[in-house]
Scaffold this motif. Sequence first.
Motif, PDB file in Angstrom:
ATOM      1  N   VAL A  80       0.839  -1.204   0.000  1.00  0.00           N
ATOM      2  CA  VAL A  80       0.000   0.000   0.000  1.00  0.00           C
ATOM      3  C   VAL A  80       0.872   1.251   0.000  1.00  0.00           C
ATOM      4  N   ILE A  84       0.857   4.206  -2.797  1.00  0.00           N
ATOM      5  CA  ILE A  84       0.638   5.633  -2.515  1.00  0.00           C
ATOM      6  C   ILE A  84       1.750   6.461  -3.142  1.00  0.00           C
ATOM      7  N   LEU A  85       2.994   5.933  -3.087  1.00  0.00           N
ATOM      8  CA  LEU A  85       4.127   6.712  -3.589  1.00  0.00           C
ATOM      9  C   LEU A  85       4.255   6.650  -5.106  1.00  0.00           C
TER      10      LEU A  85
ATOM     11  N   PHE B  19       6.439   5.489   7.802  1.00  0.00           N
ATOM     12  CA  PHE B  19       5.172   4.859   7.428  1.00  0.00           C
ATOM     13  C   PHE B  19       3.992   5.755   7.753  1.00  0.00           C
ATOM     14  N   ILE B  22       3.786   8.375   5.142  1.00  0.00           N
ATOM     15  CA  ILE B  22       3.217   7.874   3.888  1.00  0.00           C
ATOM     16  C   ILE B  22       1.699   7.746   4.013  1.00  0.00           C
ATOM     17  N   GLY B  23       1.229   7.289   5.193  1.00  0.00           N
ATOM     18  CA  GLY B  23      -0.213   7.186   5.402  1.00  0.00           C
ATOM     19  C   GLY B  23      -0.884   8.540   5.283  1.00  0.00           C
ATOM     20  N   PHE B  25       0.298  11.123   3.677  1.00  0.00           N
ATOM     21  CA  PHE B  25       0.448  11.545   2.285  1.00  0.00           C
ATOM     22  C   PHE B  25      -0.633  10.887   1.423  1.00  0.00           C
ATOM     23  N   GLY B  26      -0.925   9.614   1.718  1.00  0.00           N
ATOM     24  CA  GLY B  26      -1.972   8.902   0.990  1.00  0.00           C
ATOM     25  C   GLY B  26      -3.312   9.591   1.143  1.00  0.00           C
ATOM     26  N   ARG B  29      -3.237  12.270  -1.377  1.00  0.00           N
ATOM     27  CA  ARG B  29      -3.030  11.914  -2.772  1.00  0.00           C
ATOM     28  C   ARG B  29      -4.155  11.080  -3.370  1.00  0.00           C
ATOM     29  N   LEU B  30      -4.744  10.202  -2.571  1.00  0.00           N
ATOM     30  CA  LEU B  30      -5.726   9.272  -3.131  1.00  0.00           C
ATOM     31  C   LEU B  30      -6.975  10.024  -3.590  1.00  0.00           C
ATOM     32  N   GLY B  39      -5.616   4.841   3.769  1.00  0.00           N
ATOM     33  CA  GLY B  39      -4.386   5.454   4.266  1.00  0.00           C
ATOM     34  C   GLY B  39      -4.240   5.375   5.775  1.00  0.00           C
TER      35      GLY B  39
END
Lengths: 162, 110
Positions: A80, A84-85, B19, B22-23, B25-26, B29-30, B39
């Motif tokens: 996941v 996302i990246l 991590f 990134i969550g 950021f998701g 972005r999503l 996320g």
Amino acid sequence: MFDRLSFPQPWLSLILFLTWQILSDGVSGGSVVLGVILAWLIPQMTQGFWPERPAFVKTWRMPGYILRVLKDIVAASFSVAWLILSPRTPRPAFVSYPLQLDHPLAISILASTISLTPGTVSADVSDDNKTLLIHVLDATSDQEVIEAIYNSYEKPLMEMFR
Amino acid sequence: MSPFAEYAISALLLFGGAFTLIGAFGLARLPDFYTRLHGPTKATTVGVGAIMLSSVIYFSAIGEGIGISEILITVFLLMTAPVSANMLAKAAMHIGVKAMEGTEGKPWEQ
């Protein structure tokens, strides 16, 4: 009047009592008294919400199941995070998952497992407890998702709740 | 504290922080509500797990015993995250939030 003083969920009461002792920073007289009160009060107040108890649960299989879920959480989190990246758009899908489990507690464990493992969120259960609606973040095919969930989670749970 | 423990704690903190980032950021972005649900419930699980592990190692290394409360925090988080994700998804379907273009299947009528 003494039936009010019973512990309708002995295991829940025990877990609540132990959790309170751990949280209260050292066992003392006060924490034991409050722990007993909480262990009595919370099960009494929530009794109406609990589904009926399962006929038979093979509890000793639970640690293995939890370990497997933890391993899957870590492995799938990487995919996941990568998704996302990476610049491409994901291919989300709503998948209707046909449930074979019938016990409410087993279904809620399965739904929680699905929500915890990255890439899938269980969104709803049908009123007759036969179908689970799952939102998949990046699905290649419905069948693949259903088979993966069946083999890694639902089958072990079916063996536990028989 | 031994150097090994310090390296392990630093590595786990960096890993967990990355991590969690990134969550988050998701989340930005999503493309739609339903994909954004993934996320915070996901990447964060591993992020918090790694930070919890580093905390357990830290308090064991300075000799305060193994921290059971950190493990409890993680257990509570793991128990509540699916419930909140489920409630969010149900609420979104109830008020008819649209899924992004190209989503296969449909949310249920509530």
